[in-house]
Scaffold this active site. Structure first.
Site, PDB file in Angstrom:
ATOM      1  N   LYS A  21       0.838  -1.210   0.000  1.00 39.33           N
ATOM      2  CA  LYS A  21       0.000   0.000   0.000  1.00 39.33           C
ATOM      3  C   LYS A  21       0.864   1.248   0.000  1.00 39.33           C
ATOM      4  CE  LYS A  21      -2.838   2.764   3.133  1.00 39.33           C
ATOM      5  NZ  LYS A  21      -1.924   3.923   3.144  1.00 39.33           N
ATOM      6  N   ASP A 115      -6.938   9.372   7.401  1.00 42.54           N
ATOM      7  CA  ASP A 115      -6.980   8.949   8.799  1.00 42.54           C
ATOM      8  C   ASP A 115      -6.715  10.109   9.758  1.00 42.54           C
ATOM      9  OD1 ASP A 115      -7.530   6.370   8.227  1.00 42.54           O
ATOM     10  OD2 ASP A 115      -5.508   5.603   8.519  1.00 42.54           O
ATOM     11  N   MET A 326       5.496   9.434  17.013  1.00 39.51           N
ATOM     12  CA  MET A 326       5.199  10.116  15.760  1.00 39.51           C
ATOM     13  C   MET A 326       3.796  10.714  15.711  1.00 39.51           C
ATOM     14  SD  MET A 326       6.963   7.553  13.011  1.00 39.51           S
ATOM     15  CE  MET A 326       8.629   6.954  13.227  1.00 39.51           C
TER      16      MET A 326
END
Length: 416
Positions: A21, A115, A326
């Site tokens: 992906k 997202d 992160m």
């Protein structure tokens, strides 16, 4: 859409891994850099690719899809304004900025969506484009970028080793005169895939796989055939699925895939992947706790696997600190695991303490994002009873044929 999964079954059988992906999307963006035909092989059948192709259609790009092969010809780019609705549905749509700037000299786009796992600013992208001589105008969530006397040579130091910013700046730099140096560049395998594809197209890039890239512009790129590599995130996800259920499976993919950054941690949990002729074998074993797992830049442990490792830690004897520096919202899905019976303490937005082993129980839960959604699937596999996972269209943005692959491993799963 929703998955309905009946857990507590050991996985058994074979599963084939799809194309990456994280590689396919920048490689799709690279097809806009030439008017000649590009053929991409081993393309994953995921909804993120479908959104990209819908954007291509709006731009007047010819695409032909044949199973896992895509033929793309960007003879002309009909417009330089990206469609708002599609851009807002996919964060990776920002990767189209670089190649359209390189090819057409200007672009208009809306702040990209996708997202919600943390504040992912475009500042690193925009600072890099400015260093290339691009003017940037912003009005609310709308951006207008235009080349104005691009610098003959440019040296860019990225404030953060952002994967998408690195890819975008590579895409913006390979056409034209002069040289571009990108320091503190991301080194992830998908960045390397993009560079290797561009090299096949005639680009001049030195330092692939390092944090310093030297790009010499060329006047034209040509068509090529490029095969997307196996998705290492999917490899490890199915390995964890087998391990937590006590199953034995074969993962069919390229056995030369570099998994060291992940297997180094997983072996501490007791999970060992044995190399086979056409992939890897996963066998059952005792699940051990690991004092701490921390995400890092490549070749460190990838952030995309943190959610799955948290589920693994719920089945280990002992306490594991899971730390993802992160993204400040990566950990917020753990409340759903807690509702299933997991013993997890949220220390702060970046860190959780997982106490195991915990017997998980089937519940009705919603998918918050791609990776957390797949982690909930893993939790459902080991849970007692039936789990319903809603909003699984988010999962299918990044994982191909979850239902079919899990059914082939003996899982009782349905989609409705």
């Amino acid at each position: 859409m929703r998955y309905i999964i009946k857990g507590s079954k050991k996985l058994k059988g074979e599963v084939s891994i799809s194309g990456s992906k994280n590689s396919i999307l920048p490689c799709l963006a690279a097809t806009l850099l030439t008017s000649e035909e590009i053929v991409l092989e081993n393309v994953p059948r995921i909804s993120d690719v479908e959104i990209f192709l819908k954007i291509f259609d709006k731009l007047g790009i010819e695409t032909i899809k044949e199973d896992q092969t895509l033929k793309i010809k960007a003879a002309k780019i009909r417009q330089t304004a990206l469609p708002d609705d599609l851009v807002m549905a996919l964060r990776a749509s920002v990767l189209l900025v670089g190649p359209i700037l390189a090819r057409e000299g200007k672009i208009n786009f809306h702040y990209p969506g996708g997202d919600v796992i943390g504040r992912r600013s475009l500042n690193t992208h925009l600072q890099g484009f400015k260093a290339l001589g691009v003017s940037v105008k912003q009005k609310d969530l709308k951006f207008t970028l235009e080349k104005r006397g691009v610098k003959k040579d440019a040296k860019i130091f990225l404030e953060e080793a952002s994967v998408t910013a690195t890819e975008n700046l590579i895409l913006a730099s390979v056409l034209g005169k002069g040289s571009v140096q990108i320091r503190n560049a991301a080194k992830e395998p998908h960045v390397q895939d993009l560079c290797n594809m561009l090299l096949q197209m005639g680009a001049k890039i030195k330092g692939v796989g390092t944090d310093t890239l030297e790009i010499t512009g060329v006047t034209k790129l040509h068509g090529t055939n490029f095969k997307i590599g196996c998705d290492y995130i999917e490899v490890i996800t199915y390995a964890i699925a087998a391990f937590i259920t006590g199953g034995i499976i074969k993962i069919k993919c390229d056995p030369t895939l570099d998994l060291k950054s992940m297997t180094t941690i997983l072996e501490k949990f007791g999970l060992k992947l044995t190399t086979a002729e056409d992939g890897f074998l996963v066998n059952p074993g005792k699940i051990l706790s690991v004092p701490a797992v921390k995400t890092n830049l490549w070749p460190g442990f990838p952030t995309d696997l943190m959610s799955a490792v948290i589920v693994l830690a719920t089945q280990a004897e002992g306490v594991t600190l899971c730390h993802d520096w992160m993204y400040e919202s990566r950990m917020f899905f753990v409340d759903k695991l807690i509702s299933m019976g997991a013993n997890i303490t949220i220390a702060d937005p970046h860190r959780v303490l997982v106490y195991g082993p915990s017997q998980l129980h089937g519940r009705v839960v919603d998918t918050p994002d791609i990776r957390a959604g797949m982690a909930l699937v893993l939790a459902a596999l080991v849970a007692k009873g039936e789990t319903t996972i809603n909003k699984v269209e988010l999962i299918e943005r990044g994982y191909e044929d979850v239902v079919g692959k899990l059914k082939s491993l003996g899982v009782d799963i349905g989609l409705n």
